[in-house]
Design an enzyme around this catalytic site. Structure first.
Site, PDB file in Angstrom:
ATOM      1  N   GLY A   1       1.695   2.677   5.406  1.00 56.60           N
ATOM      2  CA  GLY A   1       3.271   1.592   5.569  1.00 56.60           C
ATOM      3  C   GLY A   1       3.739   2.357   7.313  1.00 56.60           C
ATOM      4  O   GLY A   1       4.048   1.102   8.235  1.00 56.60           O
TER       5      GLY A   1
ATOM      6  N   CYS B   1       2.087  -0.188  -9.299  1.00 56.36           N
ATOM      7  CA  CYS B   1       2.683   0.600  -8.141  1.00 56.36           C
ATOM      8  C   CYS B   1       4.462   0.784  -8.924  1.00 56.36           C
ATOM      9  O   CYS B   1       4.912   1.518  -8.422  1.00 56.36           O
ATOM     10  CB  CYS B   1       2.787  -0.563  -7.053  1.00 56.36           C
TER      11      CYS B   1
ATOM     12  N   GLY C   1       0.957  -1.592  -0.384  1.00 51.98           N
ATOM     13  CA  GLY C   1       0.140   0.032   0.123  1.00 51.98           C
ATOM     14  C   GLY C   1       0.836   1.206   0.162  1.00 51.98           C
ATOM     15  O   GLY C   1       1.790   1.126  -0.589  1.00 51.98           O
ATOM     16  N   SER C   2       0.153   2.447   0.601  1.00 49.88           N
ATOM     17  CA  SER C   2       0.496   3.932   0.455  1.00 49.88           C
ATOM     18  C   SER C   2       1.709   3.752   1.467  1.00 49.88           C
ATOM     19  O   SER C   2       2.057   3.140   2.529  1.00 49.88           O
ATOM     20  CB  SER C   2      -0.224   5.130   0.694  1.00 49.88           C
TER      21      SER C   2
ATOM     22  N   GLU D   1       5.378  -3.068   1.082  1.00 44.73           N
ATOM     23  CA  GLU D   1       5.725  -3.826  -0.501  1.00 44.73           C
ATOM     24  C   GLU D   1       5.123  -2.238  -0.784  1.00 44.73           C
ATOM     25  O   GLU D   1       3.635  -1.486  -0.712  1.00 44.73           O
ATOM     26  CB  GLU D   1       4.195  -4.507  -1.126  1.00 44.73           C
TER      27      GLU D   1
END
Ligand code: NAD
Length: 456
Positions: free
Chosen positions: A193, A244, A188-189, A210
């Site tokens: 994170g 991403c 995610g962002s 990630e």
């Protein structure tokens, strides 16, 4: 309804029962996951169409097909991955044998985003299963149709004592993060994170993050511009830019910038026709919030093609921008939509300097015929992964670990890297009883010290 903590406790009890340990059980779960996709591919693709306007082809290429390949690869390698790795034992510890055994971690948490809502839930899950773990799975509430479907399908196919799906948004995530897990795998962002890592620290739980970032793409003057444009346009407008590792911005040698832009226009039209809105192959933004965010970025430069938007349809045309200031929002934030700033450079040094002055990206792409340029860009920059003369495709190589570095994340997965992420590499030394060299025992002496220096 059973509470989150009770459900996690049940997963822990299953793990402690050791049912997830045998290779046979892991294989069976992987086969069931495969069957789940094969039997429901139509419904999965429909859900992806409803959430993101993904075409069946794109859904197969980047979601269901990718997951099926990952399962096949894992099944073909699982036996060898599970085998202990042997290492040599130095003379000082002879007679003895040294090995690493790969233990499952326990109960892991997988938190996924909405942009590839099947792939990014199931690919980490494959690694968790292969390594013998139980898992709590939290799909994204934003890709509602797909996540609901997965929440129905996963318990119908996989062992519910070992795998539980938790539906919901930040509230559910927050409650999950209060529990103790043995590993947290978050996609995610960057902002969320940070929240995940902070919560994990409380229980000293290791994390894989990630994340995203602004992945640059350098186009050198000697590259095949038509080919570069086709590949960049494909990677950028796949999933309407909500990828991403999509090229976030292009830095093109100023001597070929105009030709590159012309080739990009041609590629966009060849892919999606004169009106991309009418193309069945061109997806939509996930929701109004993201539509507003991305549409707002268009004003950060001069539109050379695209720029049309339709909020009700969540449509933003494939858009190229020039004349973008490095301080504009479109160059500060990850774009995560179908808008591509094209910047120019006079010397390669300038492009490299620009990239290295910013946080380390998840991916970096360079199009160049010259080996010297290819090597120089790779040697002087850092990124999670990279492609030379292509974009995105490094993700599809089964043995290449996929992950970020610095601000784009930590840890990696896919193939063997997934198995390692969800395993503990436990070092085991086995000694025999029949020889016990007294050198290490007190009382120490000068003679012993001389021998120690020889053996150590
Ligand atoms: P996000 O960070 O908003 O959400 C990810 C997950 O976190 C969702 O399941 C969400 O419910 C959960 N969440 C939301 N708020 C939370 C909170 N306060 N506490 C705990 N959990 C919370 O990300 P997104 O918008 O779904 O995805 C887009 C981002 O993901 C982009 O930055 C993109 O680059 C990144 N991404 C990275 C990869 C990769 O492989 N590195 C892949 C896809 C997307």
């Amino acid at each position: 309804m059973t509470s989150i903590s009770d459900r996690i406790a049940a997963l822990r009890a299953s793990f402690d029962s050791r049912k997830t340990r045998p290779e046979k059980w892991r294989r069976e779960q992987l086969y069931r996951l495969m069957t789940m996709i094969e039997e429901n591919e139509g419904a999965i693709h429909e859900a992806l169409q409803a959430d993101l306007g993904k075409s069946g082809f794109e859904a197969r290429m980047t979601e269901t097909g990718t997951v099926l390949s990952e399962i096949e690869h894992t099944l073909s390698k699982l036996k060898s991955w599970m085998r202990p790795t042997r290492f040599s034992t130095p003379l000082s510890n002879q007679p003895g044998r040294s090995k690493v055994v790969h233990e499952p971690l326990g109960v892991v948490l997988i938190v996924a985003p909405w942009n590839y809502p099947v792939n990014l839930v199931l690919t980490p899950l494959i690694g968790a299963i292969a390594a013998g773990n139980c898992a709590a799975i939290k799909p994204s509430e934003v890709s509602a149709r797909t996540s609901e479907l997965l929440a129905r399908l996963i318990p119908a196919y996989l062992d519910t004592e070992a795998f539980q799906v938790f539906e919901g948004g930040a509230d559910i995530s927050t409650e999950l993060l209060e529990q103790r897990f043995d590993h947290i795998f978050f996609t995610g962002s960057e902002n969320i994170g940070r929240i995940v890592m902070t919560a994990a620290a409380k229980h000293l739980t290791p994390v894989t993050l990630e994340l995203g970032g602004k992945s640059p793409c350098i186009i050198a003057a000697d590259s095949d511009l038509a080919l570069a444009a086709r590949r960049v346009a494909w990677g950028k407008f796949l999933n309407a830019g909500q990828t991403c590792i999509a090229p976030d911005y292009v830095m093109v040698d100023e001597t070929v910038a105009q030709s590159f832009i012309e080739e990009m226009k041609k590629a966009i039209e060849a892919f999606f026709g004169a009106d991309p809105k009418a193309s069945p192959d061109y997806p939509r933004l996930i929701n109004e919030r993201h539509f507003d965010r991305v549409a707002g970025m268009i004003s950060g430069g001069t539109i050379v093609t695209g720029g049309e938007t339709d909020r009700a349809a969540r449509y933003i045309a494939p858009t190229l921008l020039t004349g973008v200031s490095p301080d504009a929002e479109v160059m500060r934030e990850e774009i995560f939509g179908p808008v591509l700033p094209v910047m120019t450079y006079a010397a390669l040094d300038e492009a490299i300097g620009f990239i290295t002055s910013r946080p380390k990206p998840l991916a970096l792409y360079v199009f160049a015929r010259s080996r010297d340029i290819q090597n120089e860009v790779i040697a002087r920059t850092s990124s999670g992964g990279a492609c030379i003369n292509d974009v995105v495709m490094h993700l599809a190589i089964p043995d290449l670990p996929f992950g970020g570095v610095g601000a784009s994340g930590m840890g990696a997965y896919h193939g063997r890297a997934s198995f390692d992420t969800f395993s503990h590499a436990r070092s085991v030394l086995t000694k025999t009883e029949y020889l016990d060299v007294p050198l290490r025992y007190p009382p120490y002496s000068k003679t012993k010290l001389r021998w120690l220096k020889r053996f150590q």
